[in-house]
Scaffold this motif. Structure first.
Motif, PDB file in Angstrom:
ATOM      1  N   PHE A 107       0.829  -1.207   0.000  1.00 15.03           N
ATOM      2  CA  PHE A 107       0.000   0.000   0.000  1.00 15.03           C
ATOM      3  C   PHE A 107       0.864   1.257   0.000  1.00 15.03           C
ATOM      4  CE2 PHE A 107      -2.436  -3.171   2.509  1.00 15.03           C
ATOM      5  CZ  PHE A 107      -3.553  -3.290   1.690  1.00 15.03           C
ATOM      6  N   SER A 108       0.496   2.232  -0.854  1.00 12.42           N
ATOM      7  CA  SER A 108       1.155   3.536  -0.772  1.00 12.42           C
ATOM      8  C   SER A 108       0.706   4.246   0.509  1.00 12.42           C
ATOM      9  CB  SER A 108       0.823   4.395  -2.001  1.00 12.42           C
ATOM     10  OG  SER A 108      -0.579   4.602  -2.112  1.00 12.42           O
ATOM     11  N   HIS A 109      -0.560   4.090   0.835  1.00 11.26           N
ATOM     12  CA  HIS A 109      -1.136   4.630   2.067  1.00 11.26           C
ATOM     13  C   HIS A 109      -2.500   3.978   2.244  1.00 11.26           C
ATOM     14  CE1 HIS A 109      -2.820   7.116  -1.103  1.00 11.26           C
ATOM     15  NE2 HIS A 109      -3.649   7.710  -0.275  1.00 11.26           N
ATOM     16  N   LEU A 110      -3.207   4.297   3.329  1.00  5.54           N
ATOM     17  CA  LEU A 110      -4.390   3.511   3.670  1.00  5.54           C
ATOM     18  C   LEU A 110      -5.696   4.296   3.536  1.00  5.54           C
ATOM     19  CD1 LEU A 110      -2.907   1.480   6.690  1.00  5.54           C
ATOM     20  CD2 LEU A 110      -3.240   0.703   4.332  1.00  5.54           C
ATOM     21  N   HIS A 111      -5.779   5.219   2.591  1.00  8.98           N
ATOM     22  CA  HIS A 111      -7.061   5.853   2.294  1.00  8.98           C
ATOM     23  C   HIS A 111      -7.982   4.861   1.582  1.00  8.98           C
ATOM     24  CE1 HIS A 111      -5.393  10.260   2.544  1.00  8.98           C
ATOM     25  NE2 HIS A 111      -5.616   9.724   3.723  1.00  8.98           N
ATOM     26  N   PHE A 112      -9.309   5.156   1.628  1.00  9.82           N
ATOM     27  CA  PHE A 112     -10.292   4.168   1.175  1.00  9.82           C
ATOM     28  C   PHE A 112     -10.085   3.716  -0.273  1.00  9.82           C
ATOM     29  CE2 PHE A 112     -13.301   6.034  -1.877  1.00  9.82           C
ATOM     30  CZ  PHE A 112     -12.980   7.388  -1.813  1.00  9.82           C
ATOM     31  N   ASP A 113      -9.609   4.641  -1.124  1.00  8.40           N
ATOM     32  CA  ASP A 113      -9.491   4.294  -2.544  1.00  8.40           C
ATOM     33  C   ASP A 113      -8.216   3.514  -2.844  1.00  8.40           C
ATOM     34  OD1 ASP A 113      -8.298   6.803  -1.847  1.00  8.40           O
ATOM     35  OD2 ASP A 113      -8.006   7.265  -3.962  1.00  8.40           O
ATOM     36  N   HIS A 114      -7.423   3.207  -1.797  1.00  9.89           N
ATOM     37  CA  HIS A 114      -6.193   2.431  -1.973  1.00  9.89           C
ATOM     38  C   HIS A 114      -6.223   1.119  -1.184  1.00  9.89           C
ATOM     39  CE1 HIS A 114      -4.065   5.752  -4.046  1.00  9.89           C
ATOM     40  NE2 HIS A 114      -5.043   6.419  -3.465  1.00  9.89           N
ATOM     41  N   VAL A 115      -7.017   1.113  -0.095  1.00 10.84           N
ATOM     42  CA  VAL A 115      -7.029  -0.069   0.776  1.00 10.84           C
ATOM     43  C   VAL A 115      -8.344  -0.859   0.677  1.00 10.84           C
ATOM     44  CG1 VAL A 115      -7.966   1.093   2.848  1.00 10.84           C
ATOM     45  CG2 VAL A 115      -6.380  -0.826   3.123  1.00 10.84           C
ATOM     46  N   GLY A 116      -9.402  -0.212   0.146  1.00  8.35           N
ATOM     47  CA  GLY A 116     -10.736  -0.836   0.160  1.00  8.35           C
ATOM     48  C   GLY A 116     -10.786  -2.194  -0.513  1.00  8.35           C
ATOM     49  N   GLY A 117     -10.019  -2.359  -1.585  1.00  6.45           N
ATOM     50  CA  GLY A 117     -10.062  -3.608  -2.343  1.00  6.45           C
ATOM     51  C   GLY A 117      -9.309  -4.751  -1.694  1.00  6.45           C
ATOM     52  N   ALA A 118      -8.622  -4.490  -0.595  1.00  8.23           N
ATOM     53  CA  ALA A 118      -7.839  -5.545   0.061  1.00  8.23           C
ATOM     54  C   ALA A 118      -8.707  -6.499   0.860  1.00  8.23           C
ATOM     55  CB  ALA A 118      -6.772  -4.933   0.975  1.00  8.23           C
ATOM     56  N   THR A 119      -9.927  -6.042   1.184  1.00 12.91           N
ATOM     57  CA  THR A 119     -10.841  -6.909   1.933  1.00 12.91           C
ATOM     58  C   THR A 119     -12.192  -6.948   1.237  1.00 12.91           C
ATOM     59  OG1 THR A 119     -11.338  -5.020   3.385  1.00 12.91           O
ATOM     60  CG2 THR A 119      -9.801  -6.666   4.232  1.00 12.91           C
ATOM     61  N   ARG A 120     -12.882  -8.021   1.465  1.00 17.20           N
ATOM     62  CA  ARG A 120     -14.240  -8.183   0.916  1.00 17.20           C
ATOM     63  C   ARG A 120     -15.077  -8.857   1.986  1.00 17.20           C
ATOM     64  NH1 ARG A 120     -12.339 -12.823  -3.366  1.00 17.20           N
ATOM     65  NH2 ARG A 120     -13.515 -11.539  -4.825  1.00 17.20           N
ATOM     66  N   GLN A 121     -16.401  -8.836   1.795  1.00 19.08           N
ATOM     67  CA  GLN A 121     -17.259  -9.488   2.783  1.00 19.08           C
ATOM     68  C   GLN A 121     -17.513 -10.927   2.388  1.00 19.08           C
ATOM     69  OE1 GLN A 121     -20.161  -6.437   2.949  1.00 19.08           O
ATOM     70  NE2 GLN A 121     -19.588  -5.836   5.010  1.00 19.08           N
ATOM     71  N   ASP A 122     -17.357 -11.846   3.339  1.00 18.94           N
ATOM     72  CA  ASP A 122     -17.653 -13.254   3.040  1.00 18.94           C
ATOM     73  C   ASP A 122     -19.162 -13.497   3.194  1.00 18.94           C
ATOM     74  OD1 ASP A 122     -18.192 -13.543   5.744  1.00 18.94           O
ATOM     75  OD2 ASP A 122     -16.361 -14.665   6.203  1.00 18.94           O
ATOM     76  N   ALA A 123     -19.575 -14.740   3.034  1.00 22.87           N
ATOM     77  CA  ALA A 123     -21.006 -15.070   3.046  1.00 22.87           C
ATOM     78  C   ALA A 123     -21.669 -14.657   4.359  1.00 22.87           C
ATOM     79  CB  ALA A 123     -21.194 -16.563   2.790  1.00 22.87           C
ATOM     80  N   ALA A 124     -20.900 -14.656   5.442  1.00 23.52           N
ATOM     81  CA  ALA A 124     -21.458 -14.290   6.752  1.00 23.52           C
ATOM     82  C   ALA A 124     -21.267 -12.800   7.045  1.00 23.52           C
ATOM     83  CB  ALA A 124     -20.797 -15.141   7.841  1.00 23.52           C
ATOM     84  N   GLN A 125     -20.968 -12.015   5.991  1.00 22.01           N
ATOM     85  CA  GLN A 125     -20.788 -10.569   6.128  1.00 22.01           C
ATOM     86  C   GLN A 125     -19.585 -10.185   6.984  1.00 22.01           C
ATOM     87  OE1 GLN A 125     -23.103  -8.278   4.419  1.00 22.01           O
ATOM     88  NE2 GLN A 125     -23.484 -10.266   3.493  1.00 22.01           N
ATOM     89  N   ARG A 126     -18.644 -11.114   7.131  1.00 20.64           N
ATOM     90  CA  ARG A 126     -17.412 -10.771   7.839  1.00 20.64           C
ATOM     91  C   ARG A 126     -16.362 -10.362   6.827  1.00 20.64           C
ATOM     92  NH1 ARG A 126     -17.833 -16.223  10.878  1.00 20.64           N
ATOM     93  NH2 ARG A 126     -17.211 -16.773   8.775  1.00 20.64           N
ATOM     94  N   LEU A 127     -15.439  -9.482   7.274  1.00 22.92           N
ATOM     95  CA  LEU A 127     -14.372  -9.063   6.374  1.00 22.92           C
ATOM     96  C   LEU A 127     -13.375 -10.200   6.203  1.00 22.92           C
ATOM     97  CD1 LEU A 127     -13.470  -5.380   7.372  1.00 22.92           C
ATOM     98  CD2 LEU A 127     -14.659  -6.174   5.329  1.00 22.92           C
ATOM     99  N   ALA A 128     -12.976 -10.424   4.964  1.00 23.76           N
ATOM    100  CA  ALA A 128     -11.961 -11.440   4.668  1.00 23.76           C
ATOM    101  C   ALA A 128     -10.958 -10.830   3.695  1.00 23.76           C
ATOM    102  CB  ALA A 128     -12.639 -12.661   4.043  1.00 23.76           C
TER     103      ALA A 128
END
Ligand SMILES: [Zn+2]
Length: 284
Positions: A107-128
């Motif tokens: 990551f260059s930095h952790l603003h939403f448009d740079h870090v958002g794609g690193a996690t997604r929601q699994d079937a139970a709506q938890r971040l993975a």
């Protein structure tokens, strides 16, 4: 785009197009000047690309930045005119790359448009993790700021997902000048955020630079043209021209993260306009 830099194959991948307010894009520059460079939409927003970089050298598959991902609420998506779905994962799949093949996320930095794609929601709506086999790296200073939960930084970082990164993976914390993998080093530029990193690819005597948001597009080549998101604007004004001068001198390829037209270019010094882009490629 796809380009070869010695042993590196560099491809831009789409982290998701969006729109940012023109005032935010150009800081202290008056609208009657910037509107001739970038045309705002009726809501005064400027179209922004989000070109992340996939770098492969046969040993490593490295992704620089992850775009905004697919999990933000409808209200945010409308506000920023975000693309539906998971643009980054879809863009990687067009290159024939599965998320499981990426072994480094940086990551260059952790603003939403740079870090958002690193996690997604699994079937139970938890971040993975989107890239479960990757080592995730960010600068130590950026991590301290982003996880501090200081009220003055609260709106800058999507705190829930930043903090969840620490639970989901063993983050590697980078220092200035550290080698991420052979042929890829970090460069602490600060300015945009205190611990903001640019990245330099080296191979066969050639250099390519991902400046990140210290200089997000060719619109931002002038010292005073910088984002009003910058937390340390004086550092941007000091450090950006230094980086650009080195890039012009060394004939580096510049990989522009948010430029809606120029994906990659070189730059040269210019008496009147400070720096100008040359050898511009609109697709990578
Ligand atoms: Zn950005």
């Amino acid at each position: 785009m796809s380009m070869h830099l010695g042993n590196w194959q560099l491809d831009t991948v789409n982290g998701g197009w969006f729109r940012l307010d023109g005032g935010v894009m150009f800081g202290v520059v008056p609208k009657h000047i910037w509107k001739h460079v970038a045309t705002p939409d009726p809501q005064n927003r400027i179209l922004c690309a989000n070109h992340c970089v996939l770098a492969r050298d046969g040993r490593h598959t490295v992704l620089i930045d992850t775009g905004y991902g697919g999990k933000y609420a409808l209200l945010d998506r409308k506000f920023y005119d975000m693309e539906p779905g998971e643009p980054l994962v879809e863009s990687l799949s067009r290159l024939g790359v599965a998320p499981s093949e990426v072994d480094h996320v940086v990551f260059s930095h952790l603003h939403f448009d740079h870090v958002g794609g690193a996690t997604r929601q699994d079937a139970a709506q938890r971040l993975a993790l989107t890239f479960p086999n990757a080592q995730h790296s960010v600068s130590r200073i950026e991590w301290v700021a982003a996880s501090s939960q200081l009220p003055e930084l609260a709106t800058a970082y999507p705190s829930q997902e930043v903090l969840s990164l620490r639970e989901l993976t063993r983050l590697r914390l980078l220092e200035d000048g550290e080698e991420v993998v052979p042929g890829l080093t970090s460069r602490m530029t600060g300015g945009h955020t205190e611990g903001h990193l640019s990245f330099l690819f080296h191979s066969n005597g050639q250099t390519a630079c991902y400046p990140g948001d210290i200089c997000p597009s060719t619109y931002h080549l002038r010292r005073m043209w910088h984002l009003s998101y910058d937390v340390f604007p004086l550092d941007t004004r000091r450090n950006k021209p230094r980086l650009l001068a080195e890039a012009a001198e060394g004939q580096w390829w510049m990989l522009w993260n948010h430029d809606p037209t120029a994906v990659v270019s070189r730059i040269v010094q210019d008496k009147k306009r400070e720096f100008v882009a040359v050898d511009v490629s609109n697709t990578m």
